[in-house]
Write a protein that holds these residues in place. Structure first.
Motif, PDB file in Angstrom:
ATOM      1  N   VAL A   1      28.632  89.321 -14.516  1.00  0.00           N
ATOM      2  CA  VAL A   1      27.362  88.865 -15.082  1.00  0.00           C
ATOM      3  C   VAL A   1      26.366  90.012 -15.156  1.00  0.00           C
ATOM      4  O   VAL A   1      25.624  90.161 -16.142  1.00  0.00           O
ATOM      5  N   MET A   2      26.329  90.863 -14.141  1.00  0.00           N
ATOM      6  CA  MET A   2      25.395  91.982 -14.152  1.00  0.00           C
ATOM      7  C   MET A   2      25.762  93.009 -15.220  1.00  0.00           C
ATOM      8  O   MET A   2      24.882  93.613 -15.838  1.00  0.00           O
ATOM      9  N   MET A   3      27.052  93.217 -15.463  1.00  0.00           N
ATOM     10  CA  MET A   3      27.462  94.205 -16.460  1.00  0.00           C
ATOM     11  C   MET A   3      27.339  93.675 -17.888  1.00  0.00           C
ATOM     12  O   MET A   3      27.110  94.444 -18.817  1.00  0.00           O
ATOM     13  N   LEU A   4      27.499  92.353 -18.083  1.00  0.00           N
ATOM     14  CA  LEU A   4      27.422  91.810 -19.437  1.00  0.00           C
ATOM     15  C   LEU A   4      25.999  91.794 -19.972  1.00  0.00           C
ATOM     16  O   LEU A   4      25.805  91.879 -21.183  1.00  0.00           O
ATOM     17  N   ASP A   5      25.009  91.645 -19.103  1.00  0.00           N
ATOM     18  CA  ASP A   5      23.601  91.575 -19.522  1.00  0.00           C
ATOM     19  C   ASP A   5      23.418  90.467 -20.560  1.00  0.00           C
ATOM     20  O   ASP A   5      23.070  90.694 -21.719  1.00  0.00           O
ATOM     21  N   LEU A   6      23.682  89.219 -20.138  1.00  0.00           N
ATOM     22  CA  LEU A   6      23.649  88.073 -21.039  1.00  0.00           C
ATOM     23  C   LEU A   6      22.229  87.783 -21.517  1.00  0.00           C
ATOM     24  O   LEU A   6      21.263  87.914 -20.775  1.00  0.00           O
ATOM     25  N   ASN A   7      22.136  87.352 -22.753  1.00  0.00           N
ATOM     26  CA  ASN A   7      20.863  86.942 -23.334  1.00  0.00           C
ATOM     27  C   ASN A   7      20.747  85.426 -23.190  1.00  0.00           C
ATOM     28  O   ASN A   7      21.334  84.660 -23.955  1.00  0.00           O
ATOM     29  N   MET A   8      19.988  85.000 -22.193  1.00  0.00           N
ATOM     30  CA  MET A   8      19.906  83.568 -21.904  1.00  0.00           C
ATOM     31  C   MET A   8      19.102  82.810 -22.944  1.00  0.00           C
ATOM     32  O   MET A   8      19.282  81.607 -23.100  1.00  0.00           O
ATOM     33  N   ASP A   9      18.214  83.471 -23.656  1.00  0.00           N
ATOM     34  CA  ASP A   9      17.430  82.774 -24.675  1.00  0.00           C
ATOM     35  C   ASP A   9      18.316  82.231 -25.791  1.00  0.00           C
ATOM     36  O   ASP A   9      18.135  81.104 -26.268  1.00  0.00           O
ATOM     37  N   SER A  10      19.294  83.041 -26.209  1.00  0.00           N
ATOM     38  CA  SER A  10      20.206  82.583 -27.261  1.00  0.00           C
ATOM     39  C   SER A  10      21.151  81.495 -26.749  1.00  0.00           C
ATOM     40  O   SER A  10      21.551  80.605 -27.508  1.00  0.00           O
ATOM     41  N   LEU A  11      21.522  81.552 -25.468  1.00  0.00           N
ATOM     42  CA  LEU A  11      22.410  80.536 -24.913  1.00  0.00           C
ATOM     43  C   LEU A  11      21.706  79.193 -24.731  1.00  0.00           C
ATOM     44  O   LEU A  11      22.326  78.142 -24.826  1.00  0.00           O
ATOM     45  N   ARG A  12      20.402  79.224 -24.463  1.00  0.00           N
ATOM     46  CA  ARG A  12      19.649  77.997 -24.255  1.00  0.00           C
ATOM     47  C   ARG A  12      19.017  77.468 -25.544  1.00  0.00           C
ATOM     48  O   ARG A  12      18.219  76.524 -25.498  1.00  0.00           O
ATOM     49  N   ALA A  13      19.365  78.060 -26.677  1.00  0.00           N
ATOM     50  CA  ALA A  13      18.716  77.660 -27.930  1.00  0.00           C
ATOM     51  C   ALA A  13      19.011  76.202 -28.267  1.00  0.00           C
ATOM     52  O   ALA A  13      18.135  75.446 -28.661  1.00  0.00           O
ATOM     53  N   GLY A  14      20.265  75.754 -28.112  1.00  0.00           N
ATOM     54  CA  GLY A  14      20.627  74.382 -28.462  1.00  0.00           C
ATOM     55  C   GLY A  14      20.805  73.475 -27.270  1.00  0.00           C
ATOM     56  O   GLY A  14      21.635  72.552 -27.328  1.00  0.00           O
ATOM     57  N   PHE A  15      20.027  73.710 -26.188  1.00  0.00           N
ATOM     58  CA  PHE A  15      20.206  72.921 -24.959  1.00  0.00           C
ATOM     59  C   PHE A  15      19.812  71.464 -25.185  1.00  0.00           C
ATOM     60  O   PHE A  15      20.598  70.545 -24.939  1.00  0.00           O
TER      61      PHE A  15
END
Length: 220
Positions: free
Chosen positions: A74-88
């Motif tokens: 998770v630390m190496m991927l640097d996930l963009n949580m805004d795009s993942l939570r767009a269709g919550f």
């Protein structure tokens, strides 16, 4: 309320709070840390239930290996949580419905399994195994005698999941640049190296020295 009951309520409250923060934390690194806290509290509850083997396996396998791997990934991927939570909220009703169905199925299975004759016989066998060789022996007897088919089904599901993860990782993507090993082996020097003749920008060393000497003589 004795000390054991107090520790049980303490570990349970921390476990529920950590599990709630796993699904509500905005930072994925914080979610992984809360999940590690939840696993540690679950192992403590298992210790109170005298399931030492399960508690030690949970700490060694999940906290010591799997969760550390998840944290690094998770630390190496640097996930963009805004795009993942767009269709919550768009998919929330369907997810809530599926969660309620799963909860009802688990309640039906658990409540239907208690109080039966087979359960009483299994409990008697477990108590006898615990008295003879401990809960680890009892767990082994249950896994490879009464629950042998569910264990095999779970193993097949895990293998299928592992194969699917490998297939998704090794699939060819258009946005990645890969080099074929066969092309590297068959390559020739003439295909990789091209000799291009260019005009000299400076005269050779003897000519340059002669020109400098002529210039000095003219100055003198």
């Amino acid at each position: 309320m004795d000390v054991k009951t107090g520790f049980f309520y303490l570990f349970s409250v921390v476990l529920l709070f950590a599990a709630f923060r796993v699904v509500t934390a905005r930072n994925p690194v914080h979610a992984v840390l809360y999940l590690m806290l939840a696993f540690s509290q679950a192992s403590a509850v298992w210790l109170l239930l005298r399931a030492e083997f399960l508690a030690i396996v949970l700490v060694l396998v999940y906290l010591g290996a799997v969760m550390v791997l998840f944290l690094f990934v998770v630390m190496m991927l640097d996930l963009n949580m805004d795009s993942l939570r767009a269709g919550f909220w768009k998919h929330f009703p369907l997810a809530a419905l599926i969660g309620v169905v799963i909860a009802l199925e688990m309640a039906w299975v658990l409540m239907g399994g208690f109080g039966s004759a087979g359960q009483a016989a299994a409990d008697a066998a477990v108590q006898a195994a615990i008295a003879q060789g401990g809960n680890t022996k009892a767990l082994g007897l249950l896994l490879y005698s009464e629950y042998v088919y569910p264990v095999q089904v779970a193993a097949v599901i895990l293998v299928v999941g592992m194969i699917a993860a490998i297939a998704l990782t090794l699939r060819r993507r258009k946005d990645t640049k890969t080099i074929d090993v066969k092309d590297q082996v068959r390559v020739r020097a003439s295909e990789r190296l091209a000799v291009v003749k260019l005009a000299a920008t400076q005269p050779p060393a003897p000519v340059a020295a002669a020109q400098e000497g002529t210039t000095e003589e003219k100055k003198a």
